[in-house]
Scaffold this motif. Structure first.
Motif, PDB file in Angstrom:
ATOM      1  N   LEU A   1       0.736  -1.352   0.065  1.00  0.00           N
ATOM      2  CA  LEU A   1      -0.219   0.005   0.103  1.00  0.00           C
ATOM      3  C   LEU A   1       1.027   1.462   0.045  1.00  0.00           C
ATOM      4  CD1 LEU A   1      -2.780  -0.892   2.589  1.00  0.00           C
ATOM      5  CD2 LEU A   1      -2.800  -1.132   0.167  1.00  0.00           C
ATOM      6  N   ARG A   2       1.979   1.242   0.588  1.00  0.00           N
ATOM      7  CA  ARG A   2       2.858   2.161   0.657  1.00  0.00           C
ATOM      8  C   ARG A   2       3.590   2.545  -0.540  1.00  0.00           C
ATOM      9  NH1 ARG A   2       5.123   4.262   5.230  1.00  0.00           N
ATOM     10  NH2 ARG A   2       7.354   4.361   4.608  1.00  0.00           N
ATOM     11  N   ALA A   3       3.938   1.425  -1.410  1.00  0.00           N
ATOM     12  CA  ALA A   3       4.349   1.770  -2.694  1.00  0.00           C
ATOM     13  C   ALA A   3       3.175   2.604  -3.656  1.00  0.00           C
ATOM     14  CB  ALA A   3       4.513   0.240  -3.368  1.00  0.00           C
ATOM     15  N   ILE A   4       2.001   2.171  -3.184  1.00  0.00           N
ATOM     16  CA  ILE A   4       0.984   2.751  -4.085  1.00  0.00           C
ATOM     17  C   ILE A   4       0.862   4.387  -3.768  1.00  0.00           C
ATOM     18  CG2 ILE A   4      -1.396   2.713  -4.518  1.00  0.00           C
ATOM     19  CD1 ILE A   4      -0.101   0.382  -5.833  1.00  0.00           C
ATOM     20  N   ARG A   5       0.916   4.393  -2.588  1.00  0.00           N
ATOM     21  CA  ARG A   5       0.810   5.929  -2.010  1.00  0.00           C
ATOM     22  C   ARG A   5       1.743   6.708  -2.457  1.00  0.00           C
ATOM     23  NH1 ARG A   5       2.183   8.156   3.258  1.00  0.00           N
ATOM     24  NH2 ARG A   5       2.153   5.982   4.023  1.00  0.00           N
ATOM     25  N   PHE A   6       2.941   6.461  -2.360  1.00  0.00           N
ATOM     26  CA  PHE A   6       4.375   7.033  -2.978  1.00  0.00           C
ATOM     27  C   PHE A   6       3.982   7.161  -4.525  1.00  0.00           C
ATOM     28  CE2 PHE A   6       6.434   5.181   0.979  1.00  0.00           C
ATOM     29  CZ  PHE A   6       6.149   6.574   1.702  1.00  0.00           C
TER      30      PHE A   6
ATOM     31  N   LEU B   1      -6.771   5.983   5.231  1.00  0.00           N
ATOM     32  CA  LEU B   1      -6.779   7.528   5.473  1.00  0.00           C
ATOM     33  C   LEU B   1      -5.655   8.271   4.687  1.00  0.00           C
ATOM     34  CD1 LEU B   1      -8.284   8.192   9.023  1.00  0.00           C
ATOM     35  CD2 LEU B   1      -9.574   7.723   6.996  1.00  0.00           C
ATOM     36  N   LYS B   2      -4.662   7.642   4.835  1.00  0.00           N
ATOM     37  CA  LYS B   2      -3.202   7.967   4.119  1.00  0.00           C
ATOM     38  C   LYS B   2      -3.276   7.846   2.666  1.00  0.00           C
ATOM     39  CE  LYS B   2      -0.541   6.831   8.000  1.00  0.00           C
ATOM     40  NZ  LYS B   2       0.828   5.803   8.512  1.00  0.00           N
ATOM     41  N   LEU B   3      -3.855   6.811   2.151  1.00  0.00           N
ATOM     42  CA  LEU B   3      -4.022   6.568   0.925  1.00  0.00           C
ATOM     43  C   LEU B   3      -5.020   7.426  -0.013  1.00  0.00           C
ATOM     44  CD1 LEU B   3      -4.379   2.638   0.849  1.00  0.00           C
ATOM     45  CD2 LEU B   3      -2.734   3.775  -0.367  1.00  0.00           C
ATOM     46  N   LEU B   4      -6.295   7.751   0.745  1.00  0.00           N
ATOM     47  CA  LEU B   4      -7.281   8.364  -0.158  1.00  0.00           C
ATOM     48  C   LEU B   4      -7.556   9.819   0.456  1.00  0.00           C
ATOM     49  CD1 LEU B   4      -9.866   5.348  -0.156  1.00  0.00           C
ATOM     50  CD2 LEU B   4      -7.826   6.160  -1.782  1.00  0.00           C
ATOM     51  N   LEU B   5      -7.105  10.044   1.666  1.00  0.00           N
ATOM     52  CA  LEU B   5      -7.117  11.462   2.058  1.00  0.00           C
ATOM     53  C   LEU B   5      -5.799  12.399   2.070  1.00  0.00           C
ATOM     54  CD1 LEU B   5      -9.700  10.988   5.005  1.00  0.00           C
ATOM     55  CD2 LEU B   5     -10.294  12.207   2.759  1.00  0.00           C
ATOM     56  N   GLY B   6      -5.114  11.994   1.022  1.00  0.00           N
ATOM     57  CA  GLY B   6      -3.613  12.714   0.945  1.00  0.00           C
ATOM     58  C   GLY B   6      -3.511  13.842  -0.079  1.00  0.00           C
ATOM     59  N   GLY B   7      -4.830  13.994  -0.820  1.00  0.00           N
ATOM     60  CA  GLY B   7      -4.739  14.840  -2.059  1.00  0.00           C
ATOM     61  C   GLY B   7      -4.675  14.078  -3.541  1.00  0.00           C
TER      62      GLY B   7
ATOM     63  N   GLY C   1      -6.261  10.994  -4.062  1.00  0.00           N
ATOM     64  CA  GLY C   1      -7.220   9.852  -3.953  1.00  0.00           C
ATOM     65  C   GLY C   1      -7.622   9.200  -4.978  1.00  0.00           C
ATOM     66  N   GLU C   2      -7.875   9.938  -6.322  1.00  0.00           N
ATOM     67  CA  GLU C   2      -8.314   9.301  -7.372  1.00  0.00           C
ATOM     68  C   GLU C   2      -7.361   8.540  -8.114  1.00  0.00           C
ATOM     69  OE1 GLU C   2     -10.959  10.484 -11.410  1.00  0.00           O
ATOM     70  OE2 GLU C   2      -9.929  12.167 -10.363  1.00  0.00           O
ATOM     71  N   ARG C   3      -6.102   9.022  -8.218  1.00  0.00           N
ATOM     72  CA  ARG C   3      -4.819   8.203  -8.621  1.00  0.00           C
ATOM     73  C   ARG C   3      -4.472   7.033  -7.865  1.00  0.00           C
ATOM     74  NH1 ARG C   3      -2.158   5.632 -12.568  1.00  0.00           N
ATOM     75  NH2 ARG C   3      -0.015   5.820 -12.176  1.00  0.00           N
ATOM     76  N   THR C   4      -4.709   7.136  -6.561  1.00  0.00           N
ATOM     77  CA  THR C   4      -4.394   6.258  -5.958  1.00  0.00           C
ATOM     78  C   THR C   4      -5.501   4.989  -5.849  1.00  0.00           C
ATOM     79  OG1 THR C   4      -3.654   7.703  -4.005  1.00  0.00           O
ATOM     80  CG2 THR C   4      -4.195   5.441  -3.252  1.00  0.00           C
ATOM     81  N   PHE C   5      -6.681   5.228  -6.120  1.00  0.00           N
ATOM     82  CA  PHE C   5      -7.897   4.378  -6.429  1.00  0.00           C
ATOM     83  C   PHE C   5      -7.609   3.433  -7.533  1.00  0.00           C
ATOM     84  CE2 PHE C   5     -11.883   3.594  -8.426  1.00  0.00           C
ATOM     85  CZ  PHE C   5     -12.314   2.423  -7.552  1.00  0.00           C
ATOM     86  N   ASP C   6      -7.114   4.084  -8.608  1.00  0.00           N
ATOM     87  CA  ASP C   6      -6.784   3.409  -9.772  1.00  0.00           C
ATOM     88  C   ASP C   6      -5.733   2.586  -9.515  1.00  0.00           C
ATOM     89  OD1 ASP C   6      -8.868   4.789 -11.203  1.00  0.00           O
ATOM     90  OD2 ASP C   6      -7.583   6.364 -11.939  1.00  0.00           O
ATOM     91  N   LEU C   7      -4.786   3.061  -9.133  1.00  0.00           N
ATOM     92  CA  LEU C   7      -3.725   2.035  -8.747  1.00  0.00           C
ATOM     93  C   LEU C   7      -4.074   0.765  -7.966  1.00  0.00           C
ATOM     94  CD1 LEU C   7      -0.624   4.589  -8.287  1.00  0.00           C
ATOM     95  CD2 LEU C   7      -0.936   3.112 -10.131  1.00  0.00           C
TER      96      LEU C   7
END
Length: 458
Positions: A207-212, A248-254, A256-262
């Motif tokens: 998940l951290r790989a996706i978030r970064f 919360l870190k994934l989707l509320l970091g500004g 979220g849409e790109r994170t969701f696709d990943l």
């Protein structure tokens, strides 16, 4: 801009490599990070630890973000001092964590997190005397990781190369053991060590790989990306409370849409939201449109500095899974509103087994859902009573979100938009125009039986 600047820094490596016995030391003159950019409290912690005879550096995300000319949200310090030694150095500190023991040094509202240099976990009974063993589950997940080591050891056991950069606030030098600067320059997310083993030690690293990748607009390096889909199921072993924090870190970091696709691309969404993932299979157009619109709105609010609430976002993420459950209960003869309430209770209970939503968010989430069918009931004084409800605005915004995703509501959102801005006379006409089906109903009065007067109660 920063990548162009970093390209002018001579590469200290002949070829990419993860392990070095000595670091590449990048002097202050060859990178843009300045001591003045570092939190004053973080500088204080590093200096006091060094004055006490310990090694200490600002480390991780704060160094990475400053290299990318981003504003770090927090500052971490890595040191050769043990947590107990840190506590004895700072009276304003306390130790936290069992799986990963560290110290928090408090300066008012700011907390500087101080971690002792870690070493690779001990795998046998011949570890050095006095060293605490790491504890692993059968799947390889680290349950305890308090084996201390050197600066070099610490760099090798961090997760990604871009997070393994050590900044010395006194000299201004950056110590880089793992090609982290080069990976920042190339916009690349790369795990340190063998990807399968590192994901097994802590599946949240996926998940951290996706978030970064989403936050920094980086690519995940192929070897780092390859095992993710196959190992996604390991997230089921992670405590639900920890996964909630990660979501919360994934989707509320500004982002979220790109994170969701990943998350969808790497099959990581299903372990987090299994019921919603099923809804995507059953109604992909509606479900994806609703979730992406909710995330797009959230990202926009964050960019504008406006408040966001996890309750609204989780309401949108889970709503597509609710109608089918509600319909099944209605088919059993349960009226709409009680059916939806029961379905919501069951859905949230199941979701909390994957991501444990605290009551401070699940309660307003339920209120937003419960108000959706009530927004249709506008006869008499109900419309005005709805306007006075503390969750009305959130429920109204949620109604507009449902309509934007394609739900047919016979213009309900537009009606409420006009009603809020109308004066009392216009509102009265709007209620009357709803027709007899939604108008006020006359109550049929049944004559009450009078009790005999004068006698004692039986």
């Amino acid at each position: 801009m920063i990548r162009k600047l970093l390209k002018r820094i001579p590469s200290p490596f002949g070829r990419p490599a993860h392990r070095r016995t000595t670091p590449a030391i990048i002097p202050a003159s060859q990178h843009p990070v300045k001591r003045s950019q570092i939190s004053r409290n973080a500088v204080t912690v590093v200096e006091r630890l060094q004055q006490a005879g310990y090694q200490a550096f600002a480390v991780g995300g704060c160094v990475r973000d400053l290299l990318l000319e981003l504003d770090p949200k927090d500052y971490d310090v890595a040191t050769s001092a043990t947590p107990e030694q840190v506590r004895s150095t700072f009276r304003n500190s306390r130790l936290i964590g069992r799986r990963f023991k560290l110290a928090h040094v408090h300066f008012g509202r700011e907390i500087i997190e101080v971690a002792t240099f870690r070493a690779a976990h001990a795998e046998d009974d011949d570890a050095a005397p006095g060293r605490e063993h790491s504890l692993q589950s059968e799947s390889g997940r680290l349950l305890r990781d308090n084996v201390y080591g050197s600066l070099e050891d610490d760099a090798q056991r961090r997760d990604f190369t871009i997070n393994a950069l050590y900044y010395d606030v006194c000299t201004g030098n950056i110590h880089d053991y793992v090609n982290g600067v080069q990976d920042i320059r190339n916009g690349r997310i790369r795990l340190i060590g063998h990807p399968v083993q590192r994901y097994q030690e802590d599946p949240v690293r996926m998940l951290r790989a996706i978030r970064f990748a989403a936050k920094l607009d980086f690519e995940i390096e192929p070897h780092t990306a390859a095992p993710i889909t196959e190992l996604a199921e390991l997230l089921h072993d992670i405590p639900a409370a920890r996964l909630f924090d990660e979501v919360l870190k994934l989707l509320l970091g500004g982002h979220g849409e790109r994170t969701f696709d990943l998350l969808l691309e790497y099959d990581l969404f299903a372990p987090l939201f299994p019921d919603t993932d099923e809804a995507i299979d059953e109604q992909p157009d509606y479900t994806l449109k609703m979730i992406r619109q909710a995330l797009r709105n959230t990202d926009q609010r964050i960019r504008e500095g406006r408040p966001v609430t996890p309750a609204f976002l989780f309401a949108a993420l889970l709503w597509p899974a609710l109608p089918q459950r509600t319909r099944e209960l209605e088919q059993q003869g349960i009226p709409l509103i009680p059916a939806q309430q029961q379905a919501a209770h069951e859905l949230l209970a199941e979701q909390c087994r994957h991501t444990a939503i605290p009551k401070r968010f699940s309660i307003p989430l339920r209120e937003i859902w419960d108000m959706q069918p009530r927004l249709e009931r506008r006869n008499g004084r109900r419309a005005d009573q709805m306007l006075e409800h503390p969750r009305f605005r959130a429920a109204y915004d949620f109604l507009l979100l449902r309509e934007a995703a394609g739900e047919q509501t016979d213009g309900l959102g537009e009606w409420w938009t006009r009603y809020q801005d109308a004066n009392a006379e216009t509102r009265r006409r709007m209620i009357q125009q709803l027709g007899s089906g939604s108008g006020p109903r006359k109550r049929s009065r049944t004559p009450r039986k009078r009790k005999p007067s004068g006698g004692a109660q039986q």
